[in-house]
Design a protein around this motif. Structure first.
Motif, PDB file in Angstrom:
ATOM      1  N   GLU A 129       0.842  -1.211   0.000  1.00 26.60           N
ATOM      2  CA  GLU A 129       0.000   0.000   0.000  1.00 26.60           C
ATOM      3  C   GLU A 129       0.868   1.249   0.000  1.00 26.60           C
ATOM      4  OE1 GLU A 129      -4.441  -0.045   1.218  1.00 26.60           O
ATOM      5  OE2 GLU A 129      -3.219   0.003   3.019  1.00 26.60           O
TER       6      GLU A 129
ATOM      7  N   THR B  52       0.834  -1.851  -6.348  1.00 25.73           N
ATOM      8  CA  THR B  52       0.037  -1.300  -5.239  1.00 25.73           C
ATOM      9  C   THR B  52      -1.380  -1.866  -5.303  1.00 25.73           C
ATOM     10  OG1 THR B  52      -0.636   0.599  -6.538  1.00 25.73           O
ATOM     11  CG2 THR B  52       1.338   0.848  -5.194  1.00 25.73           C
ATOM     12  N   TYR B  53      -2.040  -1.797  -4.204  1.00 27.45           N
ATOM     13  CA  TYR B  53      -3.425  -2.266  -4.117  1.00 27.45           C
ATOM     14  C   TYR B  53      -4.051  -1.641  -2.874  1.00 27.45           C
ATOM     15  CZ  TYR B  53      -2.229  -5.325  -0.199  1.00 27.45           C
ATOM     16  OH  TYR B  53      -1.832  -5.793   1.026  1.00 27.45           O
ATOM     17  N   VAL B  54      -5.346  -1.831  -2.744  1.00 25.77           N
ATOM     18  CA  VAL B  54      -6.037  -1.329  -1.552  1.00 25.77           C
ATOM     19  C   VAL B  54      -6.304  -2.503  -0.626  1.00 25.77           C
ATOM     20  CG1 VAL B  54      -8.025  -0.064  -0.655  1.00 25.77           C
ATOM     21  CG2 VAL B  54      -7.085   0.515  -2.896  1.00 25.77           C
TER      22      VAL B  54
ATOM     23  N   ALA C 190      -9.789  -4.396   0.546  1.00 26.70           N
ATOM     24  CA  ALA C 190     -10.875  -3.960  -0.333  1.00 26.70           C
ATOM     25  C   ALA C 190     -10.751  -4.577  -1.732  1.00 26.70           C
ATOM     26  CB  ALA C 190     -10.907  -2.448  -0.433  1.00 26.70           C
ATOM     27  N   ASP C 191      -9.608  -4.394  -2.367  1.00 26.41           N
ATOM     28  CA  ASP C 191      -9.464  -4.852  -3.754  1.00 26.41           C
ATOM     29  C   ASP C 191      -9.638  -6.362  -3.881  1.00 26.41           C
ATOM     30  OD1 ASP C 191      -8.993  -2.351  -4.694  1.00 26.41           O
ATOM     31  OD2 ASP C 191      -6.860  -2.626  -5.110  1.00 26.41           O
ATOM     32  N   THR C 192     -10.457  -6.747  -4.831  1.00 27.99           N
ATOM     33  CA  THR C 192     -10.508  -8.167  -5.203  1.00 27.99           C
ATOM     34  C   THR C 192     -10.405  -8.305  -6.719  1.00 27.99           C
ATOM     35  OG1 THR C 192     -12.916  -8.026  -5.079  1.00 27.99           O
ATOM     36  CG2 THR C 192     -11.782  -9.050  -3.218  1.00 27.99           C
ATOM     37  N   ASP C 193     -10.248  -7.190  -7.386  1.00 25.42           N
ATOM     38  CA  ASP C 193     -10.039  -7.215  -8.829  1.00 25.42           C
ATOM     39  C   ASP C 193      -8.673  -6.584  -9.103  1.00 25.42           C
ATOM     40  OD1 ASP C 193     -10.017  -7.043 -11.528  1.00 25.42           O
ATOM     41  OD2 ASP C 193     -11.730  -5.692 -11.717  1.00 25.42           O
ATOM     42  N   PHE C 194      -7.749  -7.430  -9.518  1.00 24.92           N
ATOM     43  CA  PHE C 194      -6.369  -6.967  -9.712  1.00 24.92           C
ATOM     44  C   PHE C 194      -6.008  -6.926 -11.195  1.00 24.92           C
ATOM     45  CE2 PHE C 194      -6.716  -8.970  -5.557  1.00 24.92           C
ATOM     46  CZ  PHE C 194      -6.133  -8.021  -4.733  1.00 24.92           C
ATOM     47  N   SER C 195      -7.014  -6.662 -12.010  1.00 17.23           N
ATOM     48  CA  SER C 195      -6.814  -6.743 -13.462  1.00 17.23           C
ATOM     49  C   SER C 195      -5.622  -5.916 -13.933  1.00 17.23           C
ATOM     50  CB  SER C 195      -8.070  -6.258 -14.181  1.00 17.23           C
ATOM     51  OG  SER C 195      -9.183  -6.972 -13.762  1.00 17.23           O
ATOM     52  N   ALA C 196      -5.564  -4.646 -13.495  1.00 18.09           N
ATOM     53  CA  ALA C 196      -4.504  -3.763 -13.993  1.00 18.09           C
ATOM     54  C   ALA C 196      -3.132  -4.298 -13.595  1.00 18.09           C
ATOM     55  CB  ALA C 196      -4.705  -2.358 -13.443  1.00 18.09           C
TER      56      ALA C 196
ATOM     57  N   LEU D 194      -5.220  -9.778   2.678  1.00 18.77           N
ATOM     58  CA  LEU D 194      -6.083 -10.742   3.353  1.00 18.77           C
ATOM     59  C   LEU D 194      -6.270 -11.976   2.467  1.00 18.77           C
ATOM     60  CD1 LEU D 194      -8.778  -8.315   4.811  1.00 18.77           C
ATOM     61  CD2 LEU D 194      -6.508  -8.896   5.680  1.00 18.77           C
TER      62      LEU D 194
ATOM     63  N   PHE E 155      -8.813 -13.633   1.163  1.00 20.38           N
ATOM     64  CA  PHE E 155      -9.657 -13.616  -0.029  1.00 20.38           C
ATOM     65  C   PHE E 155      -9.053 -12.750  -1.134  1.00 20.38           C
ATOM     66  CE2 PHE E 155     -11.412  -9.379   0.543  1.00 20.38           C
ATOM     67  CZ  PHE E 155     -11.421  -9.180   1.915  1.00 20.38           C
ATOM     68  N   GLN E 156      -8.173 -11.823  -0.754  1.00 14.08           N
ATOM     69  CA  GLN E 156      -7.511 -11.019  -1.781  1.00 14.08           C
ATOM     70  C   GLN E 156      -6.422 -11.835  -2.480  1.00 14.08           C
ATOM     71  OE1 GLN E 156      -6.602  -7.481   0.885  1.00 14.08           O
ATOM     72  NE2 GLN E 156      -7.494  -6.426  -0.869  1.00 14.08           N
TER      73      GLN E 156
ATOM     74  N   ASN F  69      -6.761  -3.451 -20.472  1.00 12.53           N
ATOM     75  CA  ASN F  69      -7.236  -2.604 -19.380  1.00 12.53           C
ATOM     76  C   ASN F  69      -8.622  -2.026 -19.665  1.00 12.53           C
ATOM     77  OD1 ASN F  69      -5.084  -2.907 -17.612  1.00 12.53           O
ATOM     78  ND2 ASN F  69      -3.873  -1.318 -18.618  1.00 12.53           N
TER      79      ASN F  69
ATOM     80  N   ARG G 271     -15.500 -19.321  -4.308  1.00 13.01           N
ATOM     81  CA  ARG G 271     -15.935 -18.659  -5.540  1.00 13.01           C
ATOM     82  C   ARG G 271     -16.077 -19.731  -6.620  1.00 13.01           C
ATOM     83  NH1 ARG G 271     -11.060 -16.266  -3.864  1.00 13.01           N
ATOM     84  NH2 ARG G 271     -11.198 -14.094  -3.222  1.00 13.01           N
TER      85      ARG G 271
END
Lengths: 408, 296
Positions: A198, A228-230, A233-239, A259, A261-262, B7, B122
Motif C-alpha cells: 500500500e 500497489t493495491y487497496v 478492499a481490492d478483489t479485482d487486480f486486473s490492472a 487478506l 480472499f484477496q 485494461n 468462488r
C-alpha cells in the motif's frame, strides 16, 4: 561507647532498615507475596472448573483489557476478551497466583480508547492488554502515561513497542515476520519476487512489504515488480495482473500483507493469464482471515502466531474453552497471544513480588526465556519486541502445516 | 497497445458492476431524493446469505437467485422500517437515516454473527477462466459481467419505458407531487423503486460476491461508495447518467492504476477523486443534467 549508646545506635539502624524495607514493600505488599516463582501455565490449562481447589483469598491481581470490538480488529479482540477471563477462572480454579485470585475486566474502546483505559486504571488494573492498532493503542499509552504495563497482544506493529513506557508486543514484529518469509523463499531457491504494497512505510500494509524487500534483496533475491493495491478492499487486480503478465517468468514468489480472499482472488487472475508457477506468501493476515478455509489455497505460505497442531497446549486450551463455554473461538492462531499477555503480566508480578504497575513493568522488561503458549518470549535487552521464532506454515494437500521455523 | 485494450476491457467489467450499483442509487434518489448510504448493506446482507448457503452445500446456481431475492427483500424491509418513517423529512434527515441504517446493519452482523471475515468458495471460472481474442486474454468473468449488465440495462429500460410502473416511476422522478395528483400512488411507486433498487443491487452483488468470495460486517461500504460516487459523477437522479458514471469510474480506476508510475500508483484512489473533483468544477451537475424535482 557505652551500652546505652550502642543499643540506641542499633535501634536507630533497625528503624532505618525497617523504613527502607517499608518503602519497597509499600508498593509490593500483598498479592504476589515475595518475589520469585513461575506462572504455572500447565496447572491453569489442566484445571477442571468442576473440581476447583479452595478459592484463593489473597488480594486480587487485576488484569484490564481495553479491547476494540469493531469490525477492524474485533475478529481477534472479541474472542480474546472471551478467552482471557476464562483462563483467569482456570488460574483461580488451580489456586490462583501465590494465593491471589486473578480478576479480569474488559472495557470496549468504542470511539474513546482513553476513556476505556481510564476506567480500567480507576478499577485498579495492575497491567493492561490492549488492542492491536495504533489508533487505539496510542491513546491508551497516553492515558497510562507509560506507568502501567500494556501488552498489545495481537499486534506486530514495531512502533507500538517501547519498554521505556511499558508497552510490549507479545508477538514478533512486522520486520521479523516478513523477513522470515523472505528467508524461507531464499532457502527454497526462489530468487525473484513480486511484491504488493500500500506504500512504503504504511503501517502493516507497507511496512511488511518493506521488510520483505529488504531481507529478500539482502539475501541476493531480486524484486522484479512492486504493485500497489487497496488492502482489505481490492478483489479485482486486473490492472496489476496485466502488467505482471509482461514481466513474470512464472517462477516468482508473490508477497503481500493482503487478506486471504484477496490473495486467492489475485492468484486466480494470475493463473487465468497462464501464470501457474508462482508461490504466494503472506503474513499473519492470512491466518486471521482463514486462508485454511479458502478455495484455491493450495501451496500458499503464511506466518501464523501459533502453528497449532492437534493436542498441543493451544489446541487443548481452545478445546477446553469450547467444552466449558459451548462455543468455539475464532482466530485460533491469535488466541495464545492474549493468554500469554496475561501470563507475562503475572510473571512480572511474581518476579518483582510487587503490585505497583510501574514496578511490574520494570520486571516484565527483564523477563527472559518465558515459555509461553506462543513460544519463548524474552524482553530483557529488547525494546519490548520479543525476538520470537516465526512459524512458516503452508497449505499442503489441503492441510495447513508447519514447514519451517525461522529465527528465534 | 495490447495492455491498453486489456485494461479497457477490465475497466468495462469493473464499471459494469458500478453501473448496476449506481443505477440502484439513482432509482431511489429519483423518487425520494434520498442519497442512500445504506445501499451497500443490501450486499452485506446478501453476502451473509451467500456464506450461509454455500457453507451448507448450496451450489452457485441456487446462490445467485438467493442473493438477488435477499437483496430485494432487504431493500423493502429497510424502506418499511426506516425510510417510510421519515418520508417528507428534510434531505438531511434522510441522509442521516441512511447512515443510521448502514451502521445498524453492520453492528447487527458484528455483534450477532462475527467480526471475522467469512469466506466462501468462488466459482472457479470467476477468477481462473479466460478466452483469447487475438493477443488479448479476456476474463470470462468480465465478459459475463458486461453481457449481464447490458441485458439488465435493456430490461430496466423496457421496464421504465413500457410499463405502467415505469411510467409512474419516471413521472414521480420528474415531479412527485404532480404525479400524485395524476393518480400515482406514492407507496406503490416508492416501494417499487426500492424493490428495483434491490434487484439491481442483487445482480451487482452476485458479481461482487463472486469476485470477493467473502463477506464481513462492513462489506457494504465499498460497493456503497462506488455506487454513490458513480451516481454523482453521472448526474444525481439521472438513470442514464448513473450507468455512464459507473463505466467511467471503473475505467478510471483500472487505467489510472495501470498508467501511474509505480512510485505513485498507491495514490490511484486519490487521483480518481481528484478527477471527480475536476469534473464537478467544470460540470457540477455531473455528466447528465437533471431538472430538479420536488422531493417526496
Amino acid at each position: 561507647m557505652n551500652i546505652r549508646k550502642l543499643l540506641a545506635l542499633l535501634f536507630a539502624m533497625a528503624l532505618v532498615a525497617a523504613a527502607c524495607g517499608s518503602d519497597g514493600d509499600s508498593s509490593s505488599s500483598s498479592a504476589a507475596g515475595e518475589g520469585g516463582g513461575t506462572v504455572d501455565i500447565d496447572a491453569a490449562l489442566n484445571a477442571d472448573l468442576s473440581a476447583c481447589e479452595d478459592a484463593p483469598t489473597g488480594d486480587p491481581i487485576r488484569v484490564g483489557m481495553a479491547m476494540d470490538f469493531s469490525d477492524v480488529v474485533g475478529f481477534v479482540d472479541i474472542p480474546g476478551s472471551n478467552l482471557v477471563p476464562y483462563m483467569a477462572e482456570k488460574i483461580n480454579c488451580a489456586g490462583g497466583v501465590n494465593g491471589s485470585p486473578v480478576e479480569v475486566r474488559v472495557a470496549e474502546v468504542g470511539d474513546d480508547a482513553a476513556l476505556a483505559a481510564q476506567e480500567l486504571l480507576d478499577w485498579g488494573a495492575h497491567f493492561l492488554i490492549g488492542p492491536p492498532f495504533a489508533d487505539f493503542a496510542l491513546p491508551i499509552l497516553q492515558t497510562t502515561d507509560g506507568e502501567v504495563p500494556m501488552f498489545v497482544a495481537a499486534s506486530t506493529e514495531p512502533t507500538l513497542a517501547d519498554a521505556s513506557i511499558n508497552s510490549f508486543l507479545v508477538s514478533f514484529d512486522d520486520n521479523l515476520m516478513s523477513g522470515a518469509v523472505a528467508q524461507w523463499a531464499l532457502d527454497e531457491g526462489i530468487t525473484r519476487a513480486i511484491v504488493f504494497t500500500e506504500g512504503e512505510g504504511v503501517p502493516y500494509t507497507g511496512v511488511n512489504p518493506d521488510a520483505f524487500i529488504a531481507a529478500f534483496e539482502a539475501g541476493g533475491g531480486e524484486v522484479v515488480s512492486t504493485q500497489t493495491y487497496v488492502w482489505a478492499a481490492d478483489t479485482d487486480f486486473s490492472a496489476q495482473v496485466n502488467e505482471i503478465a509482461g514481466i513474470s517468468e512464472n517462477n516468482e514468489i508473490v508477497f503481500s500483507a493482503a487478506l486471504g480472499f484477496q490473495v486467492t482472488a489475485l492468484r486466480g487472475q494470475l493463473e487465468g493469464q497462464g501464470l501457474d508457477g508462482l508461490v504466494y506468501a503472506g503474513t499473519d493476515a492470512l491466518d486471521a482471515t482463514g486462508i485454511q478455509f479458502e478455495a484455491n489455497n493450495e501451496g500458499i505460505v503464511h506466518t501464523p502466531h501459533t502453528s497449532i497442531s492437534a493436542g498441543d497446549r493451544v489446541d487443548t486450551m481452545l478445546a477446553s474453552y469450547e467444552a466449558d463455554r459451548g462455543e468455539a473461538l475464532e482466530s485460533r492462531g491469535f488466541m495464545g497471544l492474549y493468554v500469554d499477555s496475561m501470563f507475562l503480566g503475572l510473571q512480572g508480578i511474581l518476579d518483582c513480588g510487587c503490585t505497583e504497575p510501574a514496578d511490574i513493568g520494570a520486571a516484565v522488561a527483564q523477563i527472559e526465556g518465558f515459555q509461553g503458549l506462543t513460544g519463548e518470549i524474552t524482553y530483557a535487552g529488547t525494546n519490548g519486541i520479543p525476538p520470537k521464532a516465526v512459524p512458516i506454515n503452508r497449505i499442503v494437500d489441503g492441510e495447513d502445516v508447519l514447514v519451517a521455523t525461522i529465527g528465534g | 497497445m495490447v495492455e491498453l485494450a486489456q485494461n479497457l476491457i477490465d475497466g468495462l467489467g469493473r464499471g459494469s458492476i458500478y453501473a448496476l450499483l449506481a443505477l440502484g442509487v439513482a432509482v431511489v434518489f429519483g423518487v425520494m431524493h434520498l442519497l442512500n448510504f445504506a445501499h451497500g448493506e443490501l450486499i452485506t446482507v446478501s453476502g451473509y446469505a451467500a456464506f450461509w448457503a454455500i457453507t451448507n452445500g448450496w451450489s452457485w446456481w441456487l446462490v445467485v437467485p438467493l442473493i438477488i431475492v435477499v437483496a430485494v427483500l432487504t431493500s423493502l424491509v429497510i424502506e418499511r422500517l426506516a425510510f417510510s418513517r421519515v418520508r417528507g423529512a428534510s434531505q438531511f434527515t434522510l441522509l442521516l437515516t441512511s447512515f443510521g441504517v448502514h451502521f445498524v446493519v453492520s453492528a447487527i452482523f458484528l455483534l450477532y454473527v462475527s467480526a471475522s471475515v467469512k469466506n466462501f468458495a468462488r466459482p472457479a471460472w470467476t477468477t481462473q477462466s479466460t478466452w483469447a481474442l487475438g493477443p488479448l486474454q479476456i476474463e470470462t468473468f468480465d465478459t459475463v459481467v458486461i453481457v449481464v449488465t447490458i441485458l439488465t440495462l435493456i430490461g430496466t429500460n423496457l421496464l421504465l419505458q413500457r410499463t405502467m410502473f415505469g411510467l409512474a416511476l419516471r413521472a414521480a422522478a420528474a415531479d412527485f407531487d404532480t404525479a400524485r395528483l395524476m393518480g400515482v400512488r406514492s407507496d406503490t411507486v416508492i416501494r417499487g423503486a426500492f424493490a428495483l433498487s434491490g434487484l439491481l443491487a442483487g445482480i451487482a452483488g452476485v458479481f461482487w460476491l463472486m469476485r470477493a468470495g467473502s463477506t464481513t460486517p462492513s462489506a457494504g461500504i465499498d460497493p456503497m461508495l462506488k455506487g454513490v460516487l458513480a451516481a454523482l459523477i453521472g448526474g444525481l437522479g439521472s438513470l442514464r447518467g448513473a450507468v455512464l458514471g459507473g463505466f467511467a469510474l471503473g475505467l478510471a480506476e483500472v487505467l489510472l492504476r495501470s498508467w501511474l508510475p509505480g512510485s505513485i500508483a498507491g495514490l490511484t484512489e486519490g487521483f480518481v477523486f481528484a478527477l471527480i473533483a475536476l469534473l464537478f468544477i467544470f460540470r457540477p451537475q455531473g455528466f447528465v443534467s437533471v431538472a430538479h424535482a420536488e422531493r417526496v
